[in-house]
Design an enzyme around this catalytic site. Structure first.
Site, PDB file in Angstrom:
ATOM      1  N   SER A 185       0.801  -1.223   0.000  1.00 45.26           N
ATOM      2  CA  SER A 185       0.000   0.000   0.000  1.00 45.26           C
ATOM      3  C   SER A 185       0.835   1.276   0.000  1.00 45.26           C
ATOM      4  CB  SER A 185      -0.948  -0.005   1.192  1.00 45.26           C
ATOM      5  OG  SER A 185      -0.247  -0.194   2.401  1.00 45.26           O
ATOM      6  N   HIS A 213      -5.454  -4.057  -1.862  1.00 53.82           N
ATOM      7  CA  HIS A 213      -5.219  -3.058  -2.924  1.00 53.82           C
ATOM      8  C   HIS A 213      -5.113  -3.689  -4.304  1.00 53.82           C
ATOM      9  CE1 HIS A 213      -4.759   0.478  -0.359  1.00 53.82           C
ATOM     10  NE2 HIS A 213      -4.241  -0.370   0.529  1.00 53.82           N
ATOM     11  N   LYS A 245     -12.188  -0.596  -0.228  1.00 56.74           N
ATOM     12  CA  LYS A 245     -11.347   0.120  -1.207  1.00 56.74           C
ATOM     13  C   LYS A 245     -12.040   0.108  -2.579  1.00 56.74           C
ATOM     14  CE  LYS A 245      -7.452  -0.882   1.758  1.00 56.74           C
ATOM     15  NZ  LYS A 245      -7.626   0.275   2.637  1.00 56.74           N
TER      16      LYS A 245
HETATM   17  N1  PMP Z   1      -4.890  -4.802   4.516  1.00 60.66           N
HETATM   18  C1  PMP Z   1      -4.363  -3.806   3.800  1.00 60.66           C
HETATM   19  C2  PMP Z   1      -3.178  -4.090   2.931  1.00 60.66           C
HETATM   20  C3  PMP Z   1      -4.890  -2.521   3.884  1.00 60.66           C
HETATM   21  O1  PMP Z   1      -4.359  -1.508   3.187  1.00 60.66           O
HETATM   22  C4  PMP Z   1      -6.015  -2.289   4.712  1.00 60.66           C
HETATM   23  C5  PMP Z   1      -6.677  -0.924   4.823  1.00 60.66           C
HETATM   24  N2  PMP Z   1      -5.830   0.121   5.133  1.00 60.66           N
HETATM   25  C6  PMP Z   1      -6.527  -3.356   5.441  1.00 60.66           C
HETATM   26  C7  PMP Z   1      -5.952  -4.607   5.322  1.00 60.66           C
HETATM   27  C8  PMP Z   1      -7.689  -3.177   6.366  1.00 60.66           C
HETATM   28  O2  PMP Z   1      -8.876  -3.171   5.642  1.00 60.66           O
HETATM   29  P1  PMP Z   1     -10.189  -2.495   6.242  1.00 60.66           P
HETATM   30  O3  PMP Z   1     -10.145  -1.054   5.895  1.00 60.66           O
HETATM   31  O4  PMP Z   1     -11.299  -3.218   5.546  1.00 60.66           O
HETATM   32  O5  PMP Z   1     -10.194  -2.741   7.706  1.00 60.66           O
END
Ligand code: PMP
Length: 397
Positions: A185, A213, A245
């Site tokens: 990310s 992502h 997302k």
């Molecule tokens: N895994 C990754 C790689 C993320 O970027 C995120 C969100 N920032 C999450 C898990 C968590 O997902 P959620 O927003 O659904 O809690």
């Protein structure tokens, strides 16, 4: 008497002094290409709403209709009285979309990683994690009683070294789990999941990919990283993702074998002990799956704009790191400079936040831009012009 809660204000004051506190920006209205942020109309260039679905009419209509037919709350956790037909339909449709035997929906991606990982590995097991994995994976691993090993970022040779060392461990590990983000990310690079799965298979390890992502972005029709590499479910055992997302709503999920899903919902404490999605959330997620299946043009558009942005920003002389996806970091270096660039972009009408140490390594501060399929060609041109102007002023290009 000593105030036992004094550390709250003390530690907050330290964060403020170090400029490490979060200053929240407020959207008045939907997350869409032109948003009102802190009272000013700006181009949104850093949301995770890759496909523009968070304000898509079909998702909104589905949510409204579910409020009328099912109400605003589910009334319970899934395991007691909170499983509605909408939840099951969503899981059925998601599994079909992911071409998996079964899927399971959690309350969030974070709750998925925090709830499932500690059930997959425990005492006598080993979990092997990419050094740049997301914080929710790190916390999930911390909640397990398994031993931990970290391999160098996206380095399959280093992963093989860790797994070879693990083979000599006495007593032998009961289970080994290899876990990686699909798309990282902060940098926007893609995990070499095909080679990771191959090495893990050679060593008899399970593979878990967090494709938060990658879904809606990679693979045919945005089906995600497993489809992108054409990998079998016997090689990638857990494909995890989020509805927060590209799907535009909220909620976590896993896809894989029926055995995985049966195991996961009977054991994940976050799933068992926390209320299920309200009907409008489940219905909007369901509509998002529908849109992804029926309107593949959003994914195409995302890539067209991404390629243009990278090409023109690169030609201007910006350092765009190692990204190969719609997450394009504009590398700046020092924290203060990244903040200045972000502030200047905001003045010029582009909302793109800095990512600074300690979220990334010292000297690797950047503006993390995220492309959005709902932008027009003119919008992308507007953003590039703003970067060019601000970048020249700051001596970056
Ligand atoms: N895994 C990754 C790689 C993320 O970027 C995120 C969100 N920032 C999450 C898990 C968590 O997902 P959620 O927003 O659904 O809690």
């Amino acid at each position: 008497m000593r105030d036992p809660a004094k550390f709250l204000s003390d530690e907050y004051a330290q964060l403020v002094a170090a400029q490490a506190d979060w200053k929240l920006h407020v959207l008045a209205g939907p997350s869409q290409p032109w948003c009102t942020v802190d009272g000013r109309k700006v181009l949104m260039f850093c949301s995770n709403n890759y496909l523009g679905l968070s304000n898509h009419p079909k998702l909104k209509a589905a949510a409204e209709s579910a409020v009328r037919t099912h109400g605003v709350g589910s009334g319970s956790v899934r395991s007691i009285a909170g499983t509605m037909d909408l939840h099951l339909e969503l899981e059925r449709r998601l599994a079909a979309f992911k071409q998996a035997e079964a899927s399971l929906v959690y309350q969030s991606g974070f709750a998925t990683n925090a709830g499932l990982i500690p059930q997959l590995v425990g005492d006598g097991d080993l979990v092997v994690s990419d050094e740049l994995n997301h914080g929710s994976i790190i916390d999930g691993v911390r909640l397990s009683r398994a031993e931990r090993a970290v391999y160098k970022h996206a380095d399959v040779a280093d992963l093989a070294r860790v797994l070879e060392t693990a083979e000599g461990h006495a007593p032998a590990y009961r289970r080994i789990l290899v876990i990686t983000d699909g798309v990282f990310s902060m940098d926007g690079d893609v995990a070499p999941l095909d080679r990771i799965a191959e090495v893990a298979h050679r060593h008899g390890a399970m593979v878990y990919v967090d494709d938060a992502h990658g879904e809606g972005v990679l693979g045919p029709g945005g089906r995600g990283i497993v489809a992108h590499f054409g990998l079998g479910r016997d090689r990638v055992h857990v494909e995890m993702g989020t509805f927060s997302k590209a799907f535009g709503v909220v909620g976590g999920h896993i896809s894989g074998s029926r055995a995985l899903v049966d195991f996961a919902f009977n054991k994940s404490r976050t799933w068992l002990l926390s209320g299920s999605h309200p009907p409008p959330v489940a219905a909007a997620c369901l509509a998002a799956v529908d849109v992804l299946e029926g309107e593949p043009e959003h994914v195409e558009r995302l890539w067209t704009l991404t390629r243009r942005f990278k090409k023109e920003m690169g030609a201007l002389g910006f350092d765009l790191g190692v990204s190969t996806t719609p997450i394009t970091p504009v590398m700046v270096g020092e924290n203060a400079r990244a903040r200045r660039l972000s502030d200047r972009l905001l003045e010029l009408g582009v909302f793109a936040l800095p990512i600074v140490y300690p979220m990334v390594a010292p000297g690797k501060a950047r503006i993390r831009t995220i492309m959005n399929a709902a932008l027009t060609d003119d919008d992308v041109g507007f953003a590039i012009d703003a970067f060019a102007k601000a970048g020249r002023e700051l001596g970056l290009v």
